[in-house]
Each structure stands twice: as C-alpha cells, then as structure tokens.
Design a protein around this motif. Structure first.
Motif, PDB file in Angstrom:
ATOM      1  N   ARG A   1       3.286 -12.036  -4.648  1.00 22.52           N
ATOM      2  CA  ARG A   1       2.916 -10.621  -4.783  1.00 22.52           C
ATOM      3  C   ARG A   1       3.847  -9.971  -5.805  1.00 22.52           C
ATOM      4  N   PRO A   2       3.693 -10.296  -7.064  1.00 21.11           N
ATOM      5  CA  PRO A   2       4.635  -9.797  -8.077  1.00 21.11           C
ATOM      6  C   PRO A   2       4.662  -8.280  -8.207  1.00 21.11           C
ATOM      7  N   GLN A   3       3.615  -7.597  -7.715  1.00 18.75           N
ATOM      8  CA  GLN A   3       3.633  -6.141  -7.779  1.00 18.75           C
ATOM      9  C   GLN A   3       4.787  -5.583  -6.946  1.00 18.75           C
ATOM     10  N   LEU A   4       5.129  -6.294  -5.855  1.00 19.92           N
ATOM     11  CA  LEU A   4       6.281  -5.871  -5.059  1.00 19.92           C
ATOM     12  C   LEU A   4       7.565  -5.985  -5.866  1.00 19.92           C
TER      13      LEU A   4
ATOM     14  N   THR B   1       7.674   9.968  -3.362  1.00 20.78           N
ATOM     15  CA  THR B   1       8.412  10.883  -2.488  1.00 20.78           C
ATOM     16  C   THR B   1       9.913  10.594  -2.494  1.00 20.78           C
ATOM     17  N   PHE B   2      10.328   9.657  -3.350  1.00 31.11           N
ATOM     18  CA  PHE B   2      11.735   9.350  -3.564  1.00 31.11           C
ATOM     19  C   PHE B   2      12.414   8.738  -2.351  1.00 31.11           C
ATOM     20  N   ASP B   3      11.660   8.001  -1.518  1.00 33.27           N
ATOM     21  CA  ASP B   3      12.279   7.254  -0.426  1.00 33.27           C
ATOM     22  C   ASP B   3      12.648   5.865  -0.944  1.00 33.27           C
TER      23      ASP B   3
ATOM     24  N   THR C   1       0.808  -1.225   0.000  1.00 31.80           N
ATOM     25  CA  THR C   1       0.000   0.000   0.000  1.00 31.80           C
ATOM     26  C   THR C   1       0.836   1.268   0.000  1.00 31.80           C
ATOM     27  N   CYS C   2       2.069   1.181   0.480  1.00 30.73           N
ATOM     28  CA  CYS C   2       2.860   2.407   0.601  1.00 30.73           C
ATOM     29  C   CYS C   2       4.061   2.444  -0.326  1.00 30.73           C
ATOM     30  N   ALA C   3       4.288   1.391  -1.101  1.00 32.52           N
ATOM     31  CA  ALA C   3       5.464   1.361  -1.968  1.00 32.52           C
ATOM     32  C   ALA C   3       5.419   2.467  -3.007  1.00 32.52           C
ATOM     33  N   LEU C   4       4.244   2.683  -3.612  1.00 30.42           N
ATOM     34  CA  LEU C   4       4.134   3.727  -4.628  1.00 30.42           C
ATOM     35  C   LEU C   4       4.386   5.099  -4.020  1.00 30.42           C
ATOM     36  N   GLN C   5       3.885   5.315  -2.786  1.00 30.00           N
ATOM     37  CA  GLN C   5       4.139   6.604  -2.124  1.00 30.00           C
ATOM     38  C   GLN C   5       5.626   6.787  -1.875  1.00 30.00           C
TER      39      GLN C   5
ATOM     40  N   GLN D   1      14.827   3.324   1.315  1.00 28.22           N
ATOM     41  CA  GLN D   1      13.985   2.675   2.312  1.00 28.22           C
ATOM     42  C   GLN D   1      13.138   1.590   1.667  1.00 28.22           C
ATOM     43  N   LEU D   2      12.568   1.891   0.506  1.00 23.15           N
ATOM     44  CA  LEU D   2      11.737   0.912  -0.195  1.00 23.15           C
ATOM     45  C   LEU D   2      12.546  -0.331  -0.545  1.00 23.15           C
ATOM     46  N   ALA D   3      13.741  -0.132  -1.084  1.00 23.52           N
ATOM     47  CA  ALA D   3      14.580  -1.270  -1.441  1.00 23.52           C
ATOM     48  C   ALA D   3      14.925  -2.104  -0.210  1.00 23.52           C
ATOM     49  N   GLN D   4      15.138  -1.448   0.928  1.00 22.70           N
ATOM     50  CA  GLN D   4      15.445  -2.183   2.159  1.00 22.70           C
ATOM     51  C   GLN D   4      14.240  -3.009   2.610  1.00 22.70           C
ATOM     52  N   TRP D   5      13.054  -2.411   2.546  1.00 22.55           N
ATOM     53  CA  TRP D   5      11.852  -3.170   2.918  1.00 22.55           C
ATOM     54  C   TRP D   5      11.730  -4.423   2.057  1.00 22.55           C
ATOM     55  N   LEU D   6      11.831  -4.238   0.748  1.00 25.09           N
ATOM     56  CA  LEU D   6      11.595  -5.346  -0.173  1.00 25.09           C
ATOM     57  C   LEU D   6      12.667  -6.427  -0.039  1.00 25.09           C
ATOM     58  N   SER D   7      13.875  -6.025   0.334  1.00 25.00           N
ATOM     59  CA  SER D   7      14.951  -7.004   0.475  1.00 25.00           C
ATOM     60  C   SER D   7      14.720  -7.944   1.653  1.00 25.00           C
TER      61      SER D   7
END
Length: 926
Positions: free
Chosen positions: A423-426, A402-404, A394-398, A407-413
């Motif tokens: 969840r291929p969208q991730l 916002t160019f975070d 829900t927050c990956a696109l945000q 942080q996004l790459a760390q979450w997904l890793s």
C-alpha cells in the motif's frame, strides 16, 4: 466533478481529554487517613511514589488525598497514562496540555521540542518546559497515574532529568504497578521521597471490617474479617470480589476458608464466583463487552446487537462490578483492568468462536462514528491487518487536513515495511506527515524508499494511473522540500511543470503545491506573482473545503499585500478571513491572528482607538486561543504582532513579554517562513530603540540579527535594521552606503511598505549629514507613497527629527502644486499636529508587571444564576446554613454550588474566592 473534502470536524482524538480528569470515586469508600496523612507530609518533597500491583487502591487513595488539599495556592494536575504515551513526544504533549489546564499561558511546544532534538540533546530540549513551569504562579501537584505503561528508556531518562532539575513549585506524584527506574536511593537519602508500597496500601484489620460494614454493607464478624485479611493479605480488589461472592453464600466461614492462596488466583476464582451469581444475560454482557477498552451504551448495543445496553451498564454500576466512569456525564466507562483481563480469559475459555466477530462489530461501529484509532486496534485484534490498513488509508488524508499528524505517524509506524510496500499510498502519507511536522531529515529517505518499492514486483500490482499518482506526489513533496532546503530557483520550475498536468482529484497535493509556490515567489521578492499564487490558493481551498489551507493562504496573502503597501487590500483579506472563520466555526486562533493583523494596519494609520479594540479582543479571548503544538499558524507570528501593538501604545513592559514569547518559540525551531524572520528583526530593532540599547556601543548587533535570519531570506529587513543601527550610533555615512544598495532593490521588487520606511530613514540620514536638500527630496518620495494608503506611524514614530523635516517641507515643498489643500499637503499638516501633541495611548490591556500572569482574563466558564445568588450571600457574610435558608434549598446543594464556584475561580477559600470574583468584575467591592 469536484471531490469535496470537509474538515470542519475532527474525529482524530490526538489528546484524549478524559485522561486529564481526576477519576470519579464512588461515595462509599473506606477513608484511609493513615495513608493520606503520610502523603500530606510529602507536599514539600520532590516525589511521592505509590508502587503496588493492580487492585491495591492506589488511585482511590490519591483521589482521597487530593480532595483534601484546600490550600489556595496549590493546583492539581492529573494525567492517566496509557500505552500510547510510551513515546517522548506523546508523553510530553500530554504533560504540557495538562499543565495548560491550570495555567493556560504556559509556553511550551512539545512538537518543536521534538524537532529541537536534531540540534540539541533530547534532555536539553525539555529545558524550556522546566523553565516555563518555574514561571507558573502556583504550587503544582502533577499526578502521573498508571506510569507502568512507560517502558521507553527515553521517557525514563527525561523524567530522571526532571527529578534532577525539578522546579521548586512542582511536586511530582507517580502511581505505578512497577518501580520506575529513578534515582530513588538518592531521593531517600535527601529526604525528598515519600513511598507507599503494596504493604502500606493493603487493608489492615480495622479497614477490612470498615470495608465490609460501611462501604459494602455486608455483615461479617471479627474472626471472618481476620480470616479474609490473612487470605487476601489486605488486597482490596480481592476483598471487593469476596464481598460480591459472600452475598449469596449460606456458609460464609466455609467459603472464606476455601479461598486460593495467590491474588491472581483469588481474582480469577472470585470472578468466576461473581459471574455465577449474575443472571445469564448480565454475565453474557460482561464477558462480551470486556473486549472494549472503553465502552458506551451505543457501542455496546452495536457489538452485542441489542438495545438495552444503557440499562445493563446501570445495573453493573449499581452492583459495583469494577466499572469506572470516564466522564462526569457517565457516557463512557471502562472496566477495572484486572477484572477485564479475567473476563477476557473466561471468554476465551468458554466462547472463543465469538471473539473475532465481536472485534469486527466494534471495529465497524468505531470506524463509522469517528474513532479510527480504536477501530484500528480492534481490526488488529481479530487479525485483519488489511482492514486496519484500509481504515488508515481512508482517513489518513483527513488526518493531514486537520493536522493530526502525530497520530497519523503513530498509526503508520505500527505497520511493517512489507505492508506499506503493498500500500505505497500509506508511505506517501508517512513522508507527507514528516514534511508537515518539519522533520525534514526524514522525508527524502522515505521518498527514496517509495521509489524503490515502485520498482519491485508486488502481490497486487498498481494500476498505471495509481503508480503515476504516487510518482507525482513524490515529486510534489520533494519539490516542496527543495524550497525549504533553499533551492527556490529550481523549485519554481519544478512546481510549474508539476502543475501543468496534475492527476484528477488529488486535491490536497495540488493545494499544497500552490501554497508552496506562492511562498517561493514571496521569498524571492516577486510579490505580484506571490499575490496571484496565494489568491489562487485561497480560491482552490474554498472550492474543495480545505479550511485550514484557506487560512494559511489568506493570512499570508494579507501580509504580502501589506508588504506591497496595499493596506486596504490587506484589511479586506483579514476581514474575509474573519468572516470565513465565523461561517465555518473555526478556532479563536484564526480570529486572533486576523484581528491582530488588522490592528497593525490601524496602527500604521495612527487609529489607536480602533487598534486598541482589536487587541483587547485578542487578550480577552486569549485563554481560548489554541495553544496546540500543531496550531494552524505559528504562535510566534501572533506574539510579534501583539508586541508591536503594545509598543505602539508605549507599553514597553508587556511588549517585551510578548516579544520574549516570540523569541523563545523561534529559538526552539529556527526553520521558519521568512516573514517571521523579517518581523522578528523589525521588532527587535524597535525594542532596542525603545529601551535605548540601539545607541549602545556594547550591542552585539550583527550577531543577534544574523541569529534571527538563519536562511538569509530576510535581507531587506536586515539592511533596514543596519541603517537604523548606524543612525543611532552616529554613523550616517555608513547608513548611506547601505541605502544605496537597498533602495534600488526595493523599487525593483515593489516592496512599497519597506521602501516607505527606508525613504523616511534616508531623509533622516541625509538630515544627519547636513544634506537638507536630499533629505527633503527623500521625504517627498516617502509622502507620495504614504498618502495613497494613509500611512502615518512611520513618520510619527521618528519624533522631533521628523517634525523638523516636515515643518521645513511644509515651508518649501518640492512640488509647487503641493499645498495644504492637496492630499500630501493635508497629510503633512496633520502629521505636524500629531507630532506637536502627545500621542494618546490606548487603554492598557495588560498591567505593567513582569509576566503574562498579569494579563486580565475573563472567566473560562460563566457562573450560573444560582451560583451568582450564592456568591452575593457569601459576600454578605452568610454561612452555608444561612444561605440554604435564604434560598430555600438544602445545605448539600449549597455545598455543591460553592464547590463549583471554587473550581471556576481556581480558589479554595472564601476570602480568596471573593477577591477573585471582584477582580473579574463579577461582584463589586463594597
């Protein structure tokens, strides 16, 4: 109905500001002069190292020591390390940001350093940071507290490199529970190390007695203090818990005699003792909130389903129950880690059934109030991997908007391939994050893995609509990647195909594609198509609330219009960008970029005063311009513009400063838009011309220009530079050969601004060959282009040779109708006047020295009215007591005001502070 995406707020705390704050130490502590004296002896050495298990007061000693450093040339930099820093990019991002808190002009981009590892070794990529530190005009103390969380050998290796090549103005302080893998033996042998161990940090007998009598206000005799010293071995955390337990013990001697032998056992034993002394209500609060790594009253209310958490937290602070304030306003707290661990163990032993529900409530509140990273941790803690993935979904696109992205790459890793396959969208967001982070080598493998996932059966099959969406997004990212891999011809065709039938509501990818299509057109020289695509991108971004995407498209739209010679249109675009930034509260970096662009336009028209005002705003707000690794636009572009503006004002020194900044940033990441390469080439030639190097036979011209255009997309700029080079070298015939190829190309692509400059150069080249008729003809064509938008500097920058040509043109214009009354005739007359007189240089904004430390910056934080009163009395020679009498307030209050003034001015003595406030214009020199 349009799906609105708002990105005005940023809930993703990529860098937690409280980690830079020196911890708040309670007033009643045992002063440890024997230790601070040792630490003082190490100020001229490389490393101070404190290694001891938890609870030995490492942080408290450091805070006490640092509070006594009053030397005006020293600056303290504090970073509290945690487990999230156990990765090179995150670790150095925090260090760079911490350094910028004391010296905002530090130029180091951790993100680009990370990207630079592809071409260089990881260690070499940090050299720019270490070089930048040497330019900081202060002595620095960099404190890394809780370094034990670093276990990644890449970080250790880079820290070892720092120790081997440590800047002379940097003193490193590390506190850790374990000894870091550094060359400590060598440092000891070279007398470059000061060490404090658990043995050093342990209380001695006198300190134990002082601790109980003064700090804790508990009465014990000499023998009891000696027994406690033996039992706890001077372990401070254990002694604090003993204090809390002793308060309710009728037989202190018997209690002390029965203490366990090991510190961990002591702590667990004493924690139970302390808990038994609390009311059931407070005990329950402590146990249940121990699951929170950081706690606030509203969060505790939600987790415990109560309304008095603020009162409970106040009671815990009053009781000294191992709680630490994380901010000066005391809104957020954390428990001492060992205390928290022990409480959690006790909770697991006594109420295991409630733990999952507590994590669930914390997760819900943190997600609702904008702390998705912490919410994810709680979701994982109670075993709900799907919930954690759902939050990210829900927050990956945000995070992208916002160019975070880090942080996004760390979450997904943190998620398994199996989970991403469900969840291929991730996986799409993972590939997108890598693309936007310019980790291009990692993008295609991610896309191929996603395509393989779509071919395999899954527990939960995708709908045809979702699968079509993911395949379309894969195609969009791949097409964008093709453009960056210099396959622009195929990219245009693919973009057009993908844009014919985009999925509903896939707003971000549609905007990304529109912007990249515009860049493809611009790089191919199809400027009209680029303007149309950028304009559509701006409208699209406005319709869907994509704030940063609007800034990207609007800034590049203005630049392309300027390439077309449409100064008025470009100026309106920049003004729209400023209005948009003000309306949505965007950063000063947006304003600075737009104002610098408007200043360049003013310079083209020789409107020096207006240009000076615009650039002055940029410099005066320089401290507040975002310097983050993921800025909304490349900082190098802004630096080139500042360099150009200063050079126009004949300020070569400061022009060189900003140009060097641009080159250094570009050197760390040469995968850049072609606009920047073109501007760097133009600016480099201007700098060579201003310094006289362009006419030097020793100038390695072609090699240096080729370095600035690795993609080969800036050919007009390179050819223009070559013309200027041949002209300066006295080789006009070679310049004519380049002109014969370049002019038709520019006419075809309608690059009017470049064509104007080239026709001016052609007139000078023909003048140099003695072909005056062709020189006048070329000048006439240039004037016809210039007059519509009032271009002037392109003529006046050429000096006396141009003045001669203009005078000759005025005597015998090619067009019989051209005279002083026409627009061209009027322009020729005014240009001759401007060349006859000395051009008025705008007021210097930067002093003529050798580094950006000479920039004159405003105070980052204004003085209060009371602080100004105090300042005036200090300037009048009043003592602290005399100021207190004059203002009718207490001496302690005056000391608080003086401390605040020291902090705001970055000084430590009255004389230096007064000098600083006079420099800032706060006080006048008497």
């Amino acid at each position: 109905m349009k799906e609105k995406i708002l990105s005005g707020s940023n809930p993703f705390n990529a860098l937690l500001v409280t980690k830079f704050e020196v911890p708040v130490v309670r007033y009643r502590i045992v002063l440890r002069r024997r230790l601070t004296d040792i630490l003082k002896t190490g100020m001229d050495r490389q490393l101070t190292l404190l290694v001891a298990p938890t609870g030995y007061g490492k942080t408290t000693v450091l805070v006490e020591w640092l509070s006594g450093i009053m030397m005006p040339d020293w600056r303290i930099i504090w970073l509290t390390v945690d487990s999230f820093d156990n990765e090179p990019l995150h670790f150095w991002s925090y260090i760079a940001t911490a350094l910028k808190k004391v010296y905002a002009h530090l130029q180091f981009d951790p993100q680009r350093s990370y990207q630079d590892r592809v071409e260089k070794s990881p260690i070499e990529s940090l050299t720019p940071l270490f070089n930048a530190i040497t330019q900081i005009p202060y002595q620095l103390v960099l404190v890394l507290d809780d370094y034990q969380w670093i276990t990644d050998d890449r970080v250790h290796q880079e820290m070892r490199y720092l120790l081997n090549h440590q800047p002379k103005n940097l003193h490193l302080v590390i506190s850790s529970r374990v000894k870091p893998p550094f060359p400590l033996s060598r440092l000891r042998a070279q007398r470059q190390l000061v060490e404090l161990t658990a043995k050093d940090l342990s209380f001695n007998l006198q300190e134990v007695k002082n601790f109980f009598s003064s700090a804790m206000e508990v009465d014990i005799d000499h023998d009891q203090a000696a027994s406690l010293l033996v039992a706890t071995e001077g372990w401070i955390a254990g002694l604090q818990l003993v204090t809390l337990s002793l308060q309710s013990q009728p037989d202190k001697k018997a209690f002390i005699a029965n203490l366990p032998e090991k510190n961990q056992q002591i702590f667990e034993y004493l924690t139970e003792e302390v808990l038994d002394q609390q009311t059931p209500e407070l005990r329950d609060f402590l146990l249940k909130t121990s699951l929170l790594s950081e706690l606030s009253a509203p969060l505790c209310d939600a987790v415990l389903q109560r309304k008095d958490s603020l009162e409970m937290l106040n009671r815990i602070q009053s009781a000294n129950l191992f709680i630490v304030a994380l901010d000066e306003h005391r809104h957020w707290f954390s428990y001492h880690r060992l205390f928290s661990d022990t409480l959690q163990k006790y909770l697991r032993d006594t109420q295991p059934e409630i733990i999952a529900e507590l994590h669930r409530r914390a997760c819900t509140w943190l997600q609702e109030f904008g702390f998705p990273d912490k919410a994810i941790n709680h979701a994982l803690a109670f075993g709900d991997v799907e919930q954690a993935a759902s939050i990210i979904d829900t927050c990956a696109l945000q995070a992208v908007i916002t160019f975070d992205l880090v942080q996004l790459a760390q979450w997904l890793s943190r998620f398994s391939d199996e989970l991403i396959s469900e969840r291929p969208q991730l996986g799409i967001y993972y590939a997108l994050a890598n693309f936007l982070l310019e980790r291009f080598d990692k993008v295609e493998p991610k896309l191929q893995a996603l395509e393989q996932i779509l071919e395999k059966p899954r527990k939960k099959e995708l709908t045809l609509k979702d699968e079509k969406l993911i395949r379309w997004e894969i195609a969009v990212i791949r097409t964008c990647l093709d453009y960056w891999n210099e396959n622009s011809a195929e990219s245009v065709s693919n973009f057009k195909t993908l844009m014919q039938n985009p999925p509903e509501n896939d707003v971000y990818f549609s905007g990304l594609m529109q912007h990249n299509l515009a860049e493809v057109y611009a790089s191919r020289g199809d400027l009209e198509a680029a303007v149309d695509a950028y304009s559509k991108g701006c409208r699209f971004a406005i319709d869907y609330g994509l704030l940063r995407e609007y800034c990207y498209s609007a800034s590049e739209l203005a630049y392309v219009r300027k390439m077309q010679g449409r100064l008025g249109g470009a100026e309106r675009d920049y003004q729209d960008l400023i209005d948009y930034a003000l309306r949505f509260g965007m950063s000063d970096a947006v304003m600075a970029f737009a104002k610098a662009g408007m200043a360049e336009i003013a310079l083209e028209k020789n409107q020096m005063e207006h240009a000076g005002e615009l650039i002055r705003w940029v410099i005066e707000n320089y401290d507040r311009i975002e310097m983050s690794p993921l800025n909304w636009i490349r900082q190098e572009w802004l630096y080139v513009r500042l360099a150009n503006c200063f050079l126009a004002g004949q300020d070569i020194t400061n022009s060189q400063i900003f140009f060097d900044k641009a080159i250094n940033g570009y050197r760390s990441n040469r995968q850049v838009v072609h606009y920047l390469s073109s501007q760097l080439i133009d600016m480099q030639v201007k700098m060579w011309s201003a310094t006289g190097e362009l006419s030097s036979r020793n100038l390695n011209f072609e090699v240096q220009i080729d370095f600035l255009d690795p993609t080969g997309k800036s050919n007009p700029a390179k050819q223009t530079a070559l013309i200027r080079y041949y002209l300066a070298q006295g080789e006009p015939e070679n310049a004519l050969n380049v002109l014969s190829e370049l002019v038709p190309k520019l006419e075809e692509q309608k690059m009017q601004e470049r064509l104007l400059e080239v026709m001016v150069l052609k007139s000078l080249v023909c003048q140099a060959t003695g072909n005056y008729q062709q020189a006048i003809k070329s000048l006439h064509q240039a004037l016809q282009i210039a007059v519509t938008e009032d271009y002037r500097r392109v003529f006046t920058d050429e000096g006396d040779p141009m003045k001669t040509l203009l005078k000759q043109y005025a005597r015998q214009p090619l067009d019989e109708e051209i005279n002083v009354q026409t627009a061209v005739g009027s322009m020729v007359s005014s240009l001759i006047v401007e060349l006859e007189k000395k051009v008025i240089v705008p007021t210097k904004i930067v002093t003529d020295r050798h580094s950006t430390t000479d920039l004159v910056y405003p105070m980052p934080e204004p003085f209060s009215h009371r602080e100004l009163d105090v300042l005036k009395l200090i300037a009048g020679g009043k003592s602290t007591k005399e100021i207190a009498v004059a203002l009718m307030i207490s001496v302690n209050t005056i000391k608080v005001h003086i401390k605040s003034i020291y902090r705001k001015t970055g000084t430590h003595t009255r004389s230096v502070m007064l000098k600083r406030v006079i420099e800032l214009g706060v006080l006048k020199k008497t």
